[in-house]
Write an enzyme that holds these catalytic residues in place. Structure first.
Site, PDB file in Angstrom:
ATOM      1  N   ASP A  49       0.807  -1.026  -0.059  1.00  0.00           N
ATOM      2  CA  ASP A  49      -0.190   0.010   0.035  1.00  0.00           C
ATOM      3  C   ASP A  49       0.942   1.345  -0.005  1.00  0.00           C
ATOM      4  OD1 ASP A  49       0.826  -0.332   2.521  1.00  0.00           O
ATOM      5  OD2 ASP A  49      -1.073  -0.123   3.617  1.00  0.00           O
ATOM      6  N   SER A  50       2.235   0.937  -0.021  1.00  0.00           N
ATOM      7  CA  SER A  50       3.214   2.171  -0.205  1.00  0.00           C
ATOM      8  C   SER A  50       2.993   2.770  -1.580  1.00  0.00           C
ATOM      9  CB  SER A  50       4.557   1.906   0.084  1.00  0.00           C
ATOM     10  OG  SER A  50       4.790   0.480  -0.769  1.00  0.00           O
ATOM     11  N   ASP A  88      -1.105  -6.145  -0.464  1.00  0.00           N
ATOM     12  CA  ASP A  88      -1.460  -5.530   0.941  1.00  0.00           C
ATOM     13  C   ASP A  88      -2.961  -5.226   1.023  1.00  0.00           C
ATOM     14  OD1 ASP A  88       0.782  -5.164   2.514  1.00  0.00           O
ATOM     15  OD2 ASP A  88       1.139  -3.214   1.968  1.00  0.00           O
ATOM     16  N   LYS A 118      -1.183  -9.523   2.565  1.00  0.00           N
ATOM     17  CA  LYS A 118      -0.304  -8.922   3.791  1.00  0.00           C
ATOM     18  C   LYS A 118      -1.421  -8.127   4.738  1.00  0.00           C
ATOM     19  CE  LYS A 118       3.167  -6.008   3.699  1.00  0.00           C
ATOM     20  NZ  LYS A 118       2.575  -4.798   4.672  1.00  0.00           N
ATOM     21  N   GLU A 120      -1.180  -5.876   8.636  1.00  0.00           N
ATOM     22  CA  GLU A 120      -0.387  -5.261   9.854  1.00  0.00           C
ATOM     23  C   GLU A 120      -1.069  -6.058  11.028  1.00  0.00           C
ATOM     24  OE1 GLU A 120       0.283  -1.161   9.365  1.00  0.00           O
ATOM     25  OE2 GLU A 120       0.786  -1.128   7.483  1.00  0.00           O
ATOM     26  N   GLU A 187       9.523  -4.427  10.421  1.00  0.00           N
ATOM     27  CA  GLU A 187       9.956  -3.165   9.892  1.00  0.00           C
ATOM     28  C   GLU A 187      10.258  -2.225  11.031  1.00  0.00           C
ATOM     29  OE1 GLU A 187       7.083  -1.166   7.041  1.00  0.00           O
ATOM     30  OE2 GLU A 187       8.432   0.536   7.090  1.00  0.00           O
TER      31      GLU A 187
END
Ligand code: KIV
Length: 273
Positions: A49-50, A88, A118, A120, A187
């Protein structure tokens, strides 16, 4: 390719089996041509999502939508033939519970053809990971600095500075691992904390701003290619594409102004029949 010939991509179980073995190479990808360039070298490509910050000029990943991830996921799947492709789940599409996470993940897998999602590691995530894995969706976890939590954290801050925070990050990694994640991105943590996590979990760890002892590494491709003026401390620039592009475009502008572009070789001439 006949309809019986299948593209053989690297799979989630193959990534899981790499724990403590050959290091896992991964990079972000958002477009088909870049995915095709990275594909021969990477074990998995992350449609992170970056993309919101890197390609769309957003100030955080919080505004990224499922539709954006689906569009970029499709593009990457068209470009990559052998790497595993992970997409993501963006903010707001999975945190409220397993059912919602399943619906969002199913859209990502069905509409893009990607192999995994993915998430978080926020509150309740182990239950969600367990739910998804039991329903056929491979899940990669993400612990430490969590970009989707930037509003709570007050910015992008490295994690594990206090003893309590270290314990919390290790506990999150253990819980994500026990829930069935096939790999865990670690991270923005001190290298000794990343090493402790790598030793504590069965799934391979993928470091970014973490430690060389993680089971693999990931970088944002545009950072490592030198497309940004500023990059975080943990990025190594393997190229300086920003300067290369600037020089090339300046040269093009000069040629247009001077009339040197297009030249004879770059124009069509009508041949008589
Ligand atoms: O969104 C992303 O690109 C990521 C990587 C930095 C791990 O989550």
């Amino acid at each position: 390719m006949s309809r019986h010939e299948k593209i053989q991509r690297i799979t989630a179980p193959e990534i899981y089996a790499r724990k403590g073995q050959k290091k896992i190479v991964s990079l972000t990808a958002y477009t088909a041509p870049m995915a095709a360039l990275l594909d021969p070298h990477a074990d998995f490509l992350l449609v992170g999502d970056s993309v919101g910050m890197v390609l769309h000029g957003m100030t955080s990943t919080v505004g990224v939508t499922l539709e954006m991830m689906i569009m970029h996921g499709k593009a990457v799947m068209r470009g990559a033939m052998r790497s595993m492709v992970v997409v993501d789940l963006p903010f707001g599409t999975y945190e409220s519970g397993p059912q919602k996470a399943f619906e969002s993940s199913a859209r990502l897998l069905c509409e893009t053809g990607c192999q995994a999602v993915k998430v978080e590691a926020c509150e309740g995530m182990p239950e969600t990971i367990d739910y998804l894995v039991k329903r056929g969706i491979p899940v990669m976890g993400h612990v430490g600095l969590r970009p989707q939590a930037t509003n709570v954290d007050g910015g992008f801050r490295a994690k594990g500075r206090s003893a309590a925070e270290r314990e919390r990050v290790i506990a999150e990694a253990r819980a994500v691992d026990a829930a069935g994640a096939f790999a865990i991105v670690v991270e923005g943590v001190a290298s000794d904390l990343a090493d402790e996590i790598t030793a504590a979990v069965k799934a391979p760890t993928i470091g970014i701003g973490a430690s060389p002892n993680c089971d693999g590494q990931i970088l944002v491709t545009d950072d490592m290619l030198g497309l940004f003026e500023w990059t975080p401390k943990f990025v190594r620039r393997y190229a300086s594409l920003r300067e290369t592009i600037d020089k090339a475009v300046a040269h093009y502008a000069e040629d247009v102004h001077s009339g040197h572009f297009p030249g004879q070789a770059e124009i069509y001439t009508l041949r008589a029949k």
